[in-house]
Design a protein around this motif. Structure first.
Motif, short mmCIF file in Angstrom:
data_model
loop_
_atom_site.label_atom_id
_atom_site.label_comp_id
_atom_site.label_asym_id
_atom_site.label_seq_id
_atom_site.Cartn_x
_atom_site.Cartn_y
_atom_site.Cartn_z
N LYS B 173 0.85 -1.20 0.00
CA LYS B 173 0.00 0.00 0.00
C LYS B 173 0.88 1.25 0.00
CE LYS B 173 -4.21 -1.94 0.96
NZ LYS B 173 -3.84 -3.30 0.97
N MET B 174 0.30 2.32 -0.46
CA MET B 174 1.02 3.60 -0.48
C MET B 174 1.33 4.00 0.97
SD MET B 174 1.66 5.67 -3.14
CE MET B 174 0.35 5.92 -4.31
N PRO B 175 2.57 4.43 1.25
CA PRO B 175 2.89 4.81 2.63
C PRO B 175 2.13 6.07 3.05
CG PRO B 175 4.86 4.54 1.31
CD PRO B 175 3.72 4.50 0.38
N GLN B 176 1.90 6.19 4.34
CA GLN B 176 1.25 7.37 4.91
C GLN B 176 2.24 8.02 5.87
OE1 GLN B 176 -1.94 8.14 4.01
NE2 GLN B 176 -1.92 6.35 2.68
N ILE B 177 2.28 9.35 5.87
CA ILE B 177 3.20 10.07 6.76
C ILE B 177 2.38 10.88 7.74
CG2 ILE B 177 5.10 11.70 6.91
CD1 ILE B 177 5.67 11.33 4.02
N ILE B 201 19.94 -9.10 -1.00
CA ILE B 201 19.37 -8.35 -2.13
C ILE B 201 17.96 -7.92 -1.76
CG2 ILE B 201 18.72 -8.44 -4.56
CD1 ILE B 201 21.64 -8.80 -4.31
N TYR B 202 17.67 -6.65 -1.93
CA TYR B 202 16.33 -6.13 -1.67
C TYR B 202 15.77 -5.49 -2.93
CZ TYR B 202 17.07 -6.53 3.40
OH TYR B 202 17.30 -7.00 4.66
N ASN B 203 14.48 -5.62 -3.08
CA ASN B 203 13.75 -4.76 -4.02
C ASN B 203 13.44 -3.46 -3.28
OD1 ASN B 203 13.32 -6.71 -6.23
ND2 ASN B 203 12.15 -7.81 -4.67
N VAL B 204 13.54 -2.35 -3.98
CA VAL B 204 13.31 -1.06 -3.32
C VAL B 204 12.28 -0.27 -4.12
CG1 VAL B 204 14.34 1.05 -2.43
CG2 VAL B 204 15.72 -1.03 -2.58
N LEU B 205 11.22 0.14 -3.46
CA LEU B 205 10.25 1.05 -4.07
C LEU B 205 10.52 2.44 -3.49
CD1 LEU B 205 6.83 -0.85 -4.02
CD2 LEU B 205 8.22 -0.28 -5.98
N VAL B 206 10.72 3.40 -4.36
CA VAL B 206 11.03 4.75 -3.89
C VAL B 206 9.82 5.65 -4.15
CG1 VAL B 206 12.61 6.70 -4.08
CG2 VAL B 206 13.45 4.38 -4.50
N PHE B 207 9.22 6.14 -3.05
CA PHE B 207 8.07 7.06 -3.14
C PHE B 207 8.59 8.47 -2.86
CE2 PHE B 207 4.63 3.96 -3.13
CZ PHE B 207 5.22 2.83 -2.59
N ARG B 208 8.06 9.42 -3.61
CA ARG B 208 8.46 10.82 -3.36
C ARG B 208 7.22 11.68 -3.19
NH1 ARG B 208 12.20 9.21 -7.23
NH2 ARG B 208 14.35 9.28 -6.46
N THR B 209 7.34 12.62 -2.29
CA THR B 209 6.27 13.60 -2.12
C THR B 209 6.89 14.92 -1.67
OG1 THR B 209 4.13 14.05 -1.09
CG2 THR B 209 5.80 13.05 0.31
N VAL B 210 6.09 15.97 -1.76
CA VAL B 210 6.57 17.29 -1.36
C VAL B 210 5.89 17.67 -0.04
CG1 VAL B 210 6.59 19.74 -1.95
CG2 VAL B 210 6.96 18.03 -3.73
N ALA B 224 6.32 7.35 9.37
CA ALA B 224 5.61 6.93 8.18
C ALA B 224 5.34 5.43 8.29
CB ALA B 224 6.42 7.22 6.92
N THR B 225 4.21 5.01 7.76
CA THR B 225 3.86 3.59 7.82
C THR B 225 3.43 3.11 6.44
OG1 THR B 225 1.60 4.14 8.43
CG2 THR B 225 3.11 3.63 10.24
N SER B 226 3.61 1.80 6.25
CA SER B 226 3.16 1.21 4.99
C SER B 226 2.71 -0.22 5.26
CB SER B 226 4.28 1.23 3.95
OG SER B 226 3.84 0.66 2.74
N THR B 242 4.88 -19.19 -0.95
CA THR B 242 3.46 -19.52 -0.98
C THR B 242 2.69 -19.05 0.25
OG1 THR B 242 4.04 -21.67 -0.07
CG2 THR B 242 3.78 -21.52 -2.48
N ARG B 243 3.39 -18.65 1.28
CA ARG B 243 2.68 -18.23 2.50
C ARG B 243 2.89 -16.74 2.71
NH1 ARG B 243 4.83 -22.75 6.53
NH2 ARG B 243 3.70 -21.57 8.11
N GLY B 244 1.87 -16.09 3.24
CA GLY B 244 1.95 -14.64 3.43
C GLY B 244 1.50 -14.22 4.81
N SER B 245 2.03 -13.10 5.25
CA SER B 245 1.66 -12.59 6.57
C SER B 245 1.56 -11.07 6.47
CB SER B 245 2.74 -12.98 7.57
OG SER B 245 2.61 -12.21 8.75
N PRO B 246 0.39 -10.49 6.82
CA PRO B 246 0.28 -9.02 6.74
C PRO B 246 1.22 -8.36 7.73
CG PRO B 246 -1.84 -10.05 7.29
CD PRO B 246 -0.82 -11.12 7.33
N ALA B 247 1.78 -7.23 7.30
CA ALA B 247 2.70 -6.51 8.18
C ALA B 247 2.55 -5.02 7.96
CB ALA B 247 4.14 -6.94 7.89
N THR B 248 2.90 -4.26 8.97
CA THR B 248 2.93 -2.79 8.84
C THR B 248 4.35 -2.35 9.11
OG1 THR B 248 0.65 -2.56 9.59
CG2 THR B 248 2.05 -0.61 9.76
#
Lengths: 237, 583
Positions: B173-177, B201-210, B224-226, B242-248
């Protein structure tokens, strides 16, 4: 006596209602003059939502949206005004300007039936047909009166008017026009988000609705490119 | 001759080769770019060196930079054809890792290709302190927030980056600040990259805001949380867990020091603009009459919060009537912090004594220089003629008629209309209204009624017997009413005269004989039409009563009424007889 009183009260009520609308319209105009275009647009929209519309109302709404930078809404409002008053130069001029801003071209020449609104065609055809039958009725009362030429001319005019009416009705009732209301609408090959994109349409682009399915409509642009997009991204005219 | 031609060809070939060589060498270029300009200690990023239109014969060497490890990773070649011209590009990639925090500059790379030296551009890299190992990091995902600086001024916009690191996850989900004391702009769509951190190795999503601070003091930006679903466990055929766990995921808040704008030195024309701007000003026409409009265009370009930029009131323009301005913004960067805002405004000189338009004044606060800057445009000379009946600009029309010059080809927006005009119900066209369609039937119905009436008249005119029959019916019906009146008045003489006339009319009509020729003897002819004996006898009595009564004595009203009643019955019986050819 009671009937006269009822008639008087009804007319007074209607007059008061009309005066109230005019006052709100002037209030919206004042907001426009002060440069408060979004508020002016809201007030014009509120009047239109009550079901009382006019060419000046849609025209002013178009101007307010244009000044507020919402060109898609402006094009839609101008198109609605043009339907009610197709010979108003100011409406056509502003529509042309709005279309230029979104990169759409105005048709080179108006169609013959485009010079009158559908209601005007209806009234003209109805009046000519009524005149024709009245001439025939007059002949029954005054058999000696000569009506051949007048009746022939009237029936020919009725036929022409009827063709114009049919063309205008086909355009107004069976061809659904719409205007894109989002900055960029992706028109897809199918009515699903997962469908591949067919083309994009900018805000203010005029599209013809050819089919619908749920919340999606199938549209076609002036270059005969067709595709689907969500109904919420369009303003139907 | 042949030898001379060969020589010319050879010279031409050499010249052509040299030209091509020069052209090729001139087209060759080399550029350097980092995948990420800002990383944390322990992270790595990728440096790419692109060489176009040249074929290097060795792997370019990057000059050494202290505390940076730059390792070659590989290279690739691509060829594109644009407008018939082919272009080859070599891309050399290097992994860059820092061993301490700080600002680094990778100097230009120099190589020689076909005897021609090529030099790349320098690139800067910022290395922040290492990301603290957290339980979230141990779970394979974590969120980090970076800001370019920790001190800024009220109204100064700043780009905030939120980096979401994950190994395998879904439903991100989109992060909230949390940003109390800030205005937060729309979060841009993220860019995706990969990085290696502590061997992982990590995948990195870079979000930008003003974000723009709106109050001063020590303020926390964040946390900030995501939300996302971390994937783990055995992998499927496609290599996904195959298994998933929700996280914040949570990124810690950042402490910022926000300074208030200084009061000292604040110009009167300052309206809150913070950034760095240039101003361009145009106005015209300059030869006009008092009351004529002048269009003023002010273009403010630069970096800052363009949305909130406003022009100050120009107090020096007191000799001008001013109207509200329209605005347009064109941004040149994806974050919307750089671009041009154009103000277009109409003003008009109030009288012919106006000689110039005072220069526009615009002030802003430069956060880098930490002071106010004021831009003053030079005044504009005007030639304003006095106008006796100086018309005000056509801003408000008086009628609903189109503005006089509003032709279809006008380049100016025609102004609004002052009156609502003819109101439509808005619920459909006339053609769709039942009452309108029903109204169209009136004229044909009128014609139909007139037609039927005429036909009836013609039918009657061609049937005199029918006309007489209807006339006699009317006469007898009215006559019977008159008989009763005469009986009531005991007007014996008129009574019997009328009775006689009615008998003549009705019997004459049935026998097709003139009424005046009907006598008592005519009654017998009614037997041919089927009149019964008792009815004929009654008719005889009535005739006799009519004859005798003229000469006999008086009769009472009751007697006369009784005779009237008998006459009515007898007359109706005669009326009901059918003639031989009657339908």
């Amino acid at each position: 006596m009671r009937f006269l009183l009822l008639l008087f009260l009804s007319l007074s009520f209607l007059a008061h209602g009309a005066e109230n609308l005019e006052e709100r319209f002037r209030e919206a105009n004042r907001l426009y003059e002060q440069g408060n275009y979004p508020q002016a647009a809201k007030l014009y929209e509120a009047i239109a939502r009550e079901g009382k519309v006019s060419a000046p109302l849609y025209f002013n709404l178009g101007n307010a949206y244009y000044k507020a930078g919402e060109v898609g809404e402006a094009v839609a409002a101008y198109l609605k005004a043009n339907k009610l008053a197709p010979r108003d130069n100011a409406i056509r001029s502003n529509l042309r300007l709005a279309r230029q801003q979104v990169g759409e071209s105005t048709p080179a020449a108006r169609t013959l039936w485009g010079r009158l609104s559908l209601n005007e065609w209806s009234l003209l055809t109805a009046a000519l047909l009524a005149l024709f039958f009245l001439l025939l009725a007059l002949k029954q009362f005054r058999p000696k009166i000569k009506i051949l030429w007048p009746a022939t001319i009237v029936i020919l005019l009725s036929l022409v008017s009827g063709i114009g009416l049919a063309a205008a009705a086909q355009e107004a009732l069976f061809v659904k026009s719409s205007v894109v209301s989002v900055p960029e609408a992706v028109v897809r090959r199918g009515p699903f988000e997962e469908s591949a994109a067919s083309f994009t349409a900018r805000e203010g682009a005029e599209l013809t609705i050819v089919d619908q399915q749920g919340d999606w409509v199938q549209v076609m642009d002036s270059r005969n490119r067709a595709g689907w997009l969500p109904r919420a991204q369009l303003i139907e005219i | 001759m042949a030898g001379f031609s060969l020589l010319m060809l050879r010279r031409f070939g050499v010249i052509l080769f040299l030209l091509l060589a020069v052209a090729n060498v001139h087209a060759a270029s080399m550029t350097a770019a980092l995948e990420r300009q800002s990383i944390s200690l322990g992270e790595s990023t990728t440096l790419r060196l692109r060489i176009s239109d040249a074929q290097p014969n060795q792997f370019p060497t990057i000059p050494p930079v202290a505390n940076l490890q730059i390792q070659p990773q590989g290279n690739e070649l691509s060829t594109t054809i644009i407008n018939g011209r082919s272009q080859t590009t070599f891309v050399f990639t290097y992994s860059v890792t820092a061993s301490q925090e700080g600002e680094f500059t990778i100097p230009p790379v120099q190589i020689v290709v076909n005897g021609q030296p090529l030099t790349s551009n320098p690139v800067k890299l910022t290395v922040a302190k290492a990301v603290q190992s957290s339980s979230q990091q141990q779970e394979g995902a974590f969120l980090r927030m970076t800001v370019p600086k920790k001190e800024l001024f009220i109204g100064e916009p700043m780009i905030v980056e939120l980096l979401l690191y994950f190994q395998d996850a879904k439903d991100l989900k989109m992060p909230q600040i949390q940003a109390e004391g800030f205005l937060v702009g729309q979060m841009q769509r993220p860019t995706q990259t990969r990085t290696q951190l502590r061997g992982v190795i990590y995948n990195v999503l870079v979000f930008r805001t003003v974000v723009t601070p709106i109050k001063s003091g020590n303020i926390k930006l964040g946390p900030a949380t995501s939300d996302l679903v971390l994937l783990f466990g055995p992998v499927d055929f496609f290599g996904r867990h195959t298994r998933g766990s929700p996280a914040t995921l949570t990124a810690e808040a950042v402490d910022l020091l926000v300074h208030a704008l200084p009061e000292q030195g604040k110009p009167e024309s300052f309206t809150g603009a913070v950034g760095k701007y240039q101003v361009q000003f145009t106005a015209g026409p300059t030869n006009l009459a008092a009351g004529d409009p002048i269009t003023v265009r002010t273009r403010i370009s630069g970096s800052g919060n363009l949305d909130t930029l406003t022009l100050p009131e120009q107090t020096a323009w007191r000799d001008f009537k001013t109207y509200p301005a329209t605005t347009k913004i064109e941004t040149t960067d994806p974050m919307g912090l750089e671009g041009v805002k154009t103000f277009e405004q109409v003003i008009s000189p109030v009288n012919g004594g106006v000689k110039e338009l005072p220069g526009l004044v615009f002030s802003y606060f430069d956060p880098e220089a930490k002071r106010y800057q004021t831009v003053r445009q030079p005044p504009l000379r005007l030639n304003v003629a006095a106008s006796a009946a100086a018309p005000s600009p056509t801003i408000l029309a008086d009628t609903n008629q189109p503005v006089a010059d509003a032709t279809v080809d006008s380049k100016e927006l025609a102004h609004i209309k002052p009156h609502l005009g003819l109101i439509h119900s808005g619920d459909g066209y006339l053609l769709q209204k039942k009452w309108f369609l029903a109204l169209q039937a009136l004229a044909p119905i009128l014609f139909g009624a007139a037609f039927v009436r005429r036909k009836q008249k013609e039918h009657l005119a061609a049937n005199p017997a029918l006309i007489r029959k209807r006339a006699v019916i009317k006469t007898v019906d009215e006559g019977i009413v008159r008989l009763r009146e005469l009986a009531g008045n005991n007007n014996r003489e008129e009574f019997f005269l009328l009775l006689f006339k009615l008998l003549q009319e009705q019997i004459g009509e049935r026998l097709d004989l003139p009424a005046s020729g009907i006598t008592e003897e005519s009654i017998e002819s009614l037997s041919k039409l089927g009149l019964k004996d008792d009815a004929r006898a009654e008719l005889h009595k009535l005739f006799q009563a009519a004859n005798q009564a003229r000469y006999a004595g008086s009769l009472t009203t009751g007697q006369l009424q009784e005779i009237a009643g008998r006459a009515e019955t007898a007359l109706r019986q005669v009326r009901d007889l059918r003639k031989v050819n009657e339908s």
